[in-house]
Write a protein that holds these residues in place. Structure first.
Motif, PDB file in Angstrom:
ATOM      1  N   SER A  11     -15.772  19.636  -5.804  1.00 17.57           N
ATOM      2  CA  SER A  11     -15.429  18.988  -6.784  1.00 17.57           C
ATOM      3  C   SER A  11     -14.677  18.684  -8.205  1.00 17.57           C
ATOM      4  N   CYS A  12     -13.618  20.198  -8.364  1.00 13.33           N
ATOM      5  CA  CYS A  12     -13.135  20.651  -9.110  1.00 13.33           C
ATOM      6  C   CYS A  12     -11.848  19.853  -9.039  1.00 13.33           C
ATOM      7  N   MET A  13     -11.203  19.812  -7.673  1.00 12.53           N
ATOM      8  CA  MET A  13     -10.126  19.577  -7.066  1.00 12.53           C
ATOM      9  C   MET A  13     -10.123  17.758  -7.130  1.00 12.53           C
ATOM     10  N   TYR A  14     -11.290  16.985  -6.678  1.00 16.48           N
ATOM     11  CA  TYR A  14     -11.212  15.797  -7.257  1.00 16.48           C
ATOM     12  C   TYR A  14     -11.195  16.006  -8.539  1.00 16.48           C
ATOM     13  N   LEU A  15     -11.841  16.273  -9.271  1.00 19.33           N
ATOM     14  CA  LEU A  15     -11.811  16.276 -11.048  1.00 19.33           C
ATOM     15  C   LEU A  15     -10.112  16.131 -11.627  1.00 19.33           C
ATOM     16  N   LEU A  16      -9.529  17.842 -10.866  1.00 21.06           N
ATOM     17  CA  LEU A  16      -8.144  17.994 -11.850  1.00 21.06           C
ATOM     18  C   LEU A  16      -7.589  16.443 -11.159  1.00 21.06           C
ATOM     19  N   ARG A  17      -7.234  16.313  -9.777  1.00 24.09           N
ATOM     20  CA  ARG A  17      -6.978  15.091  -9.225  1.00 24.09           C
ATOM     21  C   ARG A  17      -6.587  14.191  -9.638  1.00 24.09           C
ATOM     22  N   GLU A  18      -8.256  13.227  -9.840  1.00 24.66           N
ATOM     23  CA  GLU A  18      -7.659  11.311  -9.669  1.00 24.66           C
ATOM     24  C   GLU A  18      -8.233  11.575 -11.399  1.00 24.66           C
ATOM     25  N   TRP A  19      -9.191  12.461 -12.124  1.00 26.00           N
ATOM     26  CA  TRP A  19      -9.593  12.248 -13.774  1.00 26.00           C
ATOM     27  C   TRP A  19      -8.483  13.310 -14.518  1.00 26.00           C
ATOM     28  N   ILE A  20      -7.983  13.871 -14.256  1.00 23.39           N
ATOM     29  CA  ILE A  20      -7.167  14.916 -15.297  1.00 23.39           C
ATOM     30  C   ILE A  20      -5.808  14.334 -14.323  1.00 23.39           C
ATOM     31  N   GLN A  21      -5.227  14.461 -12.810  1.00 17.25           N
ATOM     32  CA  GLN A  21      -3.944  13.443 -12.873  1.00 17.25           C
ATOM     33  C   GLN A  21      -3.318  15.005 -12.480  1.00 17.25           C
ATOM     34  N   LEU A  22      -3.686  15.635 -12.542  1.00 19.11           N
ATOM     35  CA  LEU A  22      -3.156  17.007 -12.066  1.00 19.11           C
ATOM     36  C   LEU A  22      -1.985  16.563 -10.131  1.00 19.11           C
ATOM     37  N   GLY A  23      -0.840  17.166 -10.828  1.00 24.45           N
ATOM     38  CA  GLY A  23      -0.892  18.085  -9.106  1.00 24.45           C
ATOM     39  C   GLY A  23      -1.332  18.412  -8.236  1.00 24.45           C
ATOM     40  N   ASN A  24      -1.056  18.267  -7.126  1.00 27.67           N
ATOM     41  CA  ASN A  24      -2.095  19.463  -5.580  1.00 27.67           C
ATOM     42  C   ASN A  24      -1.423  21.246  -5.729  1.00 27.67           C
ATOM     43  N   LEU A  40      -1.084  23.039  -8.601  1.00 30.83           N
ATOM     44  CA  LEU A  40      -1.854  23.522  -9.807  1.00 30.83           C
ATOM     45  C   LEU A  40      -2.701  23.153  -9.475  1.00 30.83           C
ATOM     46  N   ALA A  41      -3.616  22.065  -9.252  1.00 33.25           N
ATOM     47  CA  ALA A  41      -4.751  22.005  -9.153  1.00 33.25           C
ATOM     48  C   ALA A  41      -5.618  22.448  -8.211  1.00 33.25           C
ATOM     49  N   LYS A  42      -4.950  23.367  -7.083  1.00 25.83           N
ATOM     50  CA  LYS A  42      -4.973  23.752  -5.839  1.00 25.83           C
ATOM     51  C   LYS A  42      -5.876  25.680  -6.634  1.00 25.83           C
ATOM     52  N   VAL A  43      -4.315  25.760  -7.578  1.00 26.81           N
ATOM     53  CA  VAL A  43      -4.314  27.085  -7.836  1.00 26.81           C
ATOM     54  C   VAL A  43      -5.491  27.964  -9.184  1.00 26.81           C
ATOM     55  N   LEU A  44      -5.174  26.479  -9.685  1.00 28.63           N
ATOM     56  CA  LEU A  44      -6.546  26.275 -10.549  1.00 28.63           C
ATOM     57  C   LEU A  44      -8.476  26.886 -10.122  1.00 28.63           C
ATOM     58  N   THR A  45      -8.346  25.936  -9.319  1.00 28.24           N
ATOM     59  CA  THR A  45     -10.026  25.544  -8.386  1.00 28.24           C
ATOM     60  C   THR A  45     -10.067  26.955  -7.820  1.00 28.24           C
ATOM     61  N   GLN A  46      -8.414  27.163  -6.694  1.00 21.96           N
ATOM     62  CA  GLN A  46      -8.718  28.518  -6.452  1.00 21.96           C
ATOM     63  C   GLN A  46      -9.088  29.837  -7.591  1.00 21.96           C
ATOM     64  N   ILE A  47      -8.472  29.935  -8.526  1.00 15.39           N
ATOM     65  CA  ILE A  47      -8.991  31.280  -9.670  1.00 15.39           C
ATOM     66  C   ILE A  47     -10.427  31.228 -10.278  1.00 15.39           C
ATOM     67  N   LEU A  48     -10.619  29.633 -10.562  1.00 14.15           N
ATOM     68  CA  LEU A  48     -12.304  29.674 -10.779  1.00 14.15           C
ATOM     69  C   LEU A  48     -13.355  30.088  -9.714  1.00 14.15           C
ATOM     70  N   VAL A  49     -12.713  29.388  -8.251  1.00  9.66           N
ATOM     71  CA  VAL A  49     -13.899  29.680  -6.843  1.00  9.66           C
ATOM     72  C   VAL A  49     -13.766  31.203  -6.276  1.00  9.66           C
ATOM     73  N   GLY A  50     -12.510  31.759  -6.704  1.00 16.27           N
ATOM     74  CA  GLY A  50     -12.748  33.839  -6.495  1.00 16.27           C
ATOM     75  C   GLY A  50     -13.361  34.424  -7.806  1.00 16.27           C
ATOM     76  N   VAL A  51     -13.373  33.501  -9.441  1.00 16.20           N
ATOM     77  CA  VAL A  51     -13.894  34.825  -9.741  1.00 16.20           C
ATOM     78  C   VAL A  51     -16.102  33.850  -9.792  1.00 16.20           C
ATOM     79  N   ALA A  52     -15.949  32.613  -9.676  1.00 25.66           N
ATOM     80  CA  ALA A  52     -17.670  32.263  -8.978  1.00 25.66           C
ATOM     81  C   ALA A  52     -18.066  33.702  -7.833  1.00 25.66           C
ATOM     82  N   ASN A  53     -17.226  32.869  -6.977  1.00 29.54           N
ATOM     83  CA  ASN A  53     -17.321  34.486  -5.783  1.00 29.54           C
ATOM     84  C   ASN A  53     -18.029  35.439  -6.187  1.00 29.54           C
ATOM     85  N   TYR A  54     -16.897  36.199  -6.769  1.00 28.19           N
ATOM     86  CA  TYR A  54     -16.954  37.875  -7.291  1.00 28.19           C
ATOM     87  C   TYR A  54     -18.325  37.646  -7.672  1.00 28.19           C
TER      88      TYR A  54
END
Length: 95
Positions: free
Chosen positions: A54-67, A69-83
């Motif tokens: 969902s975050c990748m879709y939002l960041l890529r398609e709606w906010i139009q970040l590069g692949n 940067l979007a992946k780095v931000l998403t992985q930080i969020l997912v890593g914190v969420a998993n912990y």
């Protein structure tokens, strides 16, 4: 697709074992408790996968970040969420 599903499952089984033993030092008192932790862990990992997609879709398609940067931000969020999921919802120490 099959290889991706198998690799996701095996990676998360490995993550469950390492988190259980070395990160959260969880000691199951019964088989039921062990399997309850395992199923909760996998459920929250599936939820984290949904957050990732969902975050990748939002960041890529709606906010139009590069692949990248979007992946780095998403992985930080997912890593914190998993912990947080593991600490407070999966491997909580019940007295």
């Amino acid at each position: 697709m099959t290889a991706t599903i198998i690799s996701w499952f095996l990676a998360n089984v490995f993550a469950f074992i390492t988190n259980k033993l070395w990160v959260f030092h969880s000691k199951s008192t019964s088989r039921f408790a062990y399997w309850r932790e395992f199923l909760r862990f996998m459920l929250f990992r599936l939820f984290a996968l949904a957050i990732d997609i969902s975050c990748m879709y939002l960041l890529r398609e709606w906010i139009q970040l590069g692949n990248g940067l979007a992946k780095v931000l998403t992985q930080i969020l997912v890593g914190v969420a998993n912990y947080l999921f593991s600490k407070f919802l999966v491997f909580r120490h019940v007295s």
